[in-house]
Scaffold this active site. Structure first.
Site, PDB file in Angstrom:
ATOM      1  N   THR A  69      -1.741   4.861   2.904  1.00 19.14           N
ATOM      2  CA  THR A  69      -2.280   5.671   1.806  1.00 19.14           C
ATOM      3  C   THR A  69      -2.373   7.148   2.150  1.00 19.14           C
ATOM      4  O   THR A  69      -1.845   7.988   1.408  1.00 19.14           O
ATOM      5  CB  THR A  69      -3.636   5.119   1.343  1.00 19.14           C
ATOM      6  OG1 THR A  69      -3.460   3.771   0.883  1.00 19.14           O
ATOM      7  CG2 THR A  69      -4.210   5.959   0.216  1.00 19.14           C
TER       8      THR A  69
ATOM      9  N   SER B  84       0.808  -1.224   0.000  1.00 22.64           N
ATOM     10  CA  SER B  84       0.000   0.000   0.000  1.00 22.64           C
ATOM     11  C   SER B  84       0.837   1.267   0.000  1.00 22.64           C
ATOM     12  O   SER B  84       0.495   2.255  -0.665  1.00 22.64           O
ATOM     13  CB  SER B  84      -0.935   0.001   1.213  1.00 22.64           C
ATOM     14  OG  SER B  84      -1.855  -1.059   1.133  1.00 22.64           O
TER      15      SER B  84
ATOM     16  N   ASP C  43      -5.675   0.898  -4.853  1.00 23.58           N
ATOM     17  CA  ASP C  43      -4.233   0.801  -5.060  1.00 23.58           C
ATOM     18  C   ASP C  43      -3.834  -0.602  -5.520  1.00 23.58           C
ATOM     19  O   ASP C  43      -2.804  -0.783  -6.163  1.00 23.58           O
ATOM     20  CB  ASP C  43      -3.456   1.201  -3.808  1.00 23.58           C
ATOM     21  CG  ASP C  43      -3.961   0.544  -2.537  1.00 23.58           C
ATOM     22  OD1 ASP C  43      -4.936  -0.230  -2.608  1.00 23.58           O
ATOM     23  OD2 ASP C  43      -3.395   0.807  -1.466  1.00 23.58           O
ATOM     24  N   HIS C  44      -4.663  -1.580  -5.192  1.00 20.54           N
ATOM     25  CA  HIS C  44      -4.434  -2.975  -5.566  1.00 20.54           C
ATOM     26  C   HIS C  44      -5.647  -3.771  -5.118  1.00 20.54           C
ATOM     27  O   HIS C  44      -6.484  -3.266  -4.375  1.00 20.54           O
ATOM     28  CB  HIS C  44      -3.172  -3.539  -4.891  1.00 20.54           C
ATOM     29  CG  HIS C  44      -3.124  -3.257  -3.407  1.00 20.54           C
ATOM     30  ND1 HIS C  44      -3.954  -3.866  -2.501  1.00 20.54           N
ATOM     31  CD2 HIS C  44      -2.362  -2.387  -2.689  1.00 20.54           C
ATOM     32  CE1 HIS C  44      -3.705  -3.409  -1.293  1.00 20.54           C
ATOM     33  NE2 HIS C  44      -2.751  -2.500  -1.376  1.00 20.54           N
TER      34      HIS C  44
ATOM     35  N   HIS D   3      -8.191  -8.646   3.257  1.00 17.95           N
ATOM     36  CA  HIS D   3      -7.223  -9.417   4.045  1.00 17.95           C
ATOM     37  C   HIS D   3      -7.945 -10.434   4.926  1.00 17.95           C
ATOM     38  O   HIS D   3      -7.487 -11.564   5.107  1.00 17.95           O
ATOM     39  CB  HIS D   3      -6.407  -8.480   4.940  1.00 17.95           C
ATOM     40  CG  HIS D   3      -5.284  -7.780   4.252  1.00 17.95           C
ATOM     41  ND1 HIS D   3      -4.223  -8.443   3.670  1.00 17.95           N
ATOM     42  CD2 HIS D   3      -5.036  -6.449   4.063  1.00 17.95           C
ATOM     43  CE1 HIS D   3      -3.375  -7.563   3.155  1.00 17.95           C
ATOM     44  NE2 HIS D   3      -3.850  -6.340   3.372  1.00 17.95           N
TER      45      HIS D   3
ATOM     46  N   HIS E 112      -2.272  -9.408  -0.836  1.00 16.28           N
ATOM     47  CA  HIS E 112      -2.566  -8.577  -2.003  1.00 16.28           C
ATOM     48  C   HIS E 112      -2.488  -9.411  -3.275  1.00 16.28           C
ATOM     49  O   HIS E 112      -1.902 -10.495  -3.291  1.00 16.28           O
ATOM     50  CB  HIS E 112      -1.564  -7.426  -2.108  1.00 16.28           C
ATOM     51  CG  HIS E 112      -1.659  -6.426  -0.997  1.00 16.28           C
ATOM     52  ND1 HIS E 112      -0.843  -5.309  -0.928  1.00 16.28           N
ATOM     53  CD2 HIS E 112      -2.466  -6.365   0.096  1.00 16.28           C
ATOM     54  CE1 HIS E 112      -1.155  -4.610   0.152  1.00 16.28           C
ATOM     55  NE2 HIS E 112      -2.136  -5.237   0.788  1.00 16.28           N
TER      56      HIS E 112
ATOM     57  N   GLU F  27      -9.767   8.097   1.403  1.00 12.45           N
ATOM     58  CA  GLU F  27      -9.510   6.654   1.341  1.00 12.45           C
ATOM     59  C   GLU F  27     -10.596   5.882   2.084  1.00 12.45           C
ATOM     60  O   GLU F  27     -10.847   6.132   3.266  1.00 12.45           O
ATOM     61  CB  GLU F  27      -8.160   6.293   1.958  1.00 12.45           C
ATOM     62  CG  GLU F  27      -7.871   4.796   1.799  1.00 12.45           C
ATOM     63  CD  GLU F  27      -6.720   4.281   2.635  1.00 12.45           C
ATOM     64  OE1 GLU F  27      -6.067   3.316   2.205  1.00 12.45           O
ATOM     65  OE2 GLU F  27      -6.473   4.819   3.737  1.00 12.45           O
TER      66      GLU F  27
ATOM     67  N   ASP G   9      -9.671  -2.750   1.950  1.00  7.36           N
ATOM     68  CA  ASP G   9      -8.458  -3.568   1.922  1.00  7.36           C
ATOM     69  C   ASP G   9      -8.418  -4.543   3.098  1.00  7.36           C
ATOM     70  O   ASP G   9      -8.103  -5.729   2.939  1.00  7.36           O
ATOM     71  CB  ASP G   9      -7.243  -2.642   1.955  1.00  7.36           C
ATOM     72  CG  ASP G   9      -5.937  -3.379   2.174  1.00  7.36           C
ATOM     73  OD1 ASP G   9      -5.551  -4.173   1.293  1.00  7.36           O
ATOM     74  OD2 ASP G   9      -5.292  -3.159   3.219  1.00  7.36           O
TER      75      ASP G   9
END
Length: 482
Positions: free
Chosen positions: A78, A11, A261-262, A223, A363, A214, A219
């Site tokens: 971020t 990140s 971002d991913h 996870h 990720h 954000e 994210d």
């Protein structure tokens, strides 16, 4: 989406790419990559460990108001990438110092503990006590107040704001998942509410504004392999995007970029258990299991009366509407030592009670979508660094020139300098009799018995790895006059 040392990005490096236009190393924030582990064929565009200007800093120098919003600590990867220049994303105290002295106009999120010195505390408006984590003795909350910022810690006070600058931190660490807020933190605003208020305050600047928002916990849900956490926090982010687009539609001069971002977790519709009957999968098969989930897996664990299997079964039944089998409980317990209880139950329940599959707890390296409102979307696949250049083109600024202006390598100036580490937690650059505190935006000069403080347009940055120091062109000009 790759970073300098891996085809799967972290990140901090990913955020640095779209905040500065430069790819960097895992965990690095706003600085160039190290060279010893670069990807095969990768050519860095920034010097190792050297600070590079962000689009937020460029907007500020253009005279625009600036803002940062997250549902994590604002020192998380971020948000930090837009307002700090540090080689390790884990240095929350140092990151917070950069963010405070980078003079962002509106900051909303979590992480108040990194404003407050260790051993001191802050009494909230809603009855909690937040202990400090700073080890340098500096009270950054007092710095903010001295600099004219308001500080709020709850939704109602945030909504009542009529003007900035302001910091609103609503937890000492991370804020709650969107769906858990009503159970554990009713004082916290939603991401959309923070976005709406930030736009209201920032848009008062006649020169325009830059705002980074954000949806931090999409994210984390990935996870966790937690389907309801993922869906609800993404919807919360979508609500924030709508608030931005609604403003842009009326304003007519605002560009809105929305992107991840991913990918994390590899969330998919379908898994091994659905392989045989996937052609019979109905909308209800996807949606109905989620409708009974009233909180995240973390919340399910937090609501357990104790650590027994019976307590886990009871909390799953009450809060997710699911009765696990004995085999599933055994599988959850077997997996827990390696990933933790909330990760384990989310993964096993996903597999046995939903049609949602996952590929990893980490990720992923595939391409991700970009949504744009207010300009033509680019065609085809673009690099994550291109997002920075799309933003600065809209603002009419040059990132390379901004870096040259803000972060001059002192070794290139002919000025002799050394680092005063008498107080290791508060190092100071000594140059021509002037003192430039590291990670701050001012210079102190003592002359003829008088002490004068000169504000600077950017931070003084020191890299302990390269043993290099960076200051603004304005600082260099002042130092050359001494």
């Amino acid at each position: 989406v790759h970073m300098a040392n891996s085809i799967i990005p972290g990140s901090a490096a990913a955020a640095t790419a779209f905040a500065t236009g430069h790819k960097t190393t895992v965990r690095f924030l706003g600085v160039g990559p190290r060279t010893e582990d670069l990807l095969t064929g990768f050519e860095p565009t920034a010097e190792p460990y050297a600070p590079v200007a962000s689009i937020l800093e460029a907007a500020k120098l253009k005279g625009k108001a600036t803002g940062i919003i997250s549902t994590s600590r604002v020192t998380h990867a971020t948000p930090a990438a837009f307002a700090c220049h540090i080689e390790d994303r884990g240095l929350d105290n140092e990151i917070m110092e950069h963010m405070v002295y980078d003079n962002v106009d509106v900051v909303f999120g979590g992480g108040a503990r990194h404003l407050i010195p260790s051993g001191e505390s802050y009494e909230t408006s809603f009855g909690d006590t937040w202990g400090g984590k700073r080890t340098d003795g500096e009270n950054l909350m007092e710095v903010l107040l001295t600099r004219g910022y308001a500080f709020v810690d709850n939704r109602d006070d945030m909504l009542a704001l009529n003007e900035g600058p302001v910091w609103g931190l609503f937890d000492d660490s991370h804020m709650q998942p969107d769906m858990d807020r009503r159970h554990f933190a009713e004082h916290e605003p939603s991401l959309a509410e923070m976005t709406t208020k930030a736009i209201e305050l920032l848009s008062q600047d006649k020169d325009g504004f830059f705002l980074m928002v954000e949806g931090s916990q999409v994210d984390w849900a990935g996870h966790n392999n937690d389907p309801i956490y993922m869906v609800t926090d993404f919807i919360a982010f979508d609500d924030a995007v709508k608030a931005a687009c609604d403003f842009a539609e009326v304003d007519g001069r605002t560009l809105v970029l929305a992107y991840p971002d991913h990918n994390t977790g590899g969330m998919k519709i379908g898994h091994y258990n659905t392989a045989v009957g996937y052609t019979e999968t109905k909308i209800e098969d996807l949606v109905n299991p989620l409708l009974g989930m009233t909180m995240s897996a973390n919340g399910v664990v937090a609501m357990m009366a104790d650590e027994t299997d019976e307590a886990l079964i009871a909390s799953l039944g009450k809060n997710w509407g699911i009765t696990p089998t004995a085999e599933e409980i055994t599988e959850i317990r077997k997996l827990t030592p390696s990933v933790g209880l909330s990760y384990a139950l989310a993964r096993i329940i996903s597999k046995g009670h939903t049609v949602i599959g996952w590929t990893t707890h980490g990720h992923n390296g595939e391409t991700v979508p970009v949504w744009i409102h207010g300009a033509d979307a680019p065609v085809g696949i673009i690099d994550n660094t291109d997002l920075a250049y799309i933003a600065v083109e809209a603002m009419g600024v040059d990132l390379e020139k901004m870096t040259d202006f803000l972060y001059v390598d002192l070794d290139d100036t002919g000025l002799a300098w050394n680092l005063d580490e008498t107080d290791p937690a508060n190092p100071v650059l000594l140059v021509n009799g002037a003192r430039l505190p590291v990670s701050k935006d001012y210079m102190v000069i003592e002359k003829k018995g008088k002490t004068r403080t000169f504000p600077l347009p950017g931070l003084t940055v020191y890299s302990p790895t390269s043993d290099k120091a960076y200051v603004s062109e304005r600082a260099v000009k002042l130092l050359n006059r001494l």
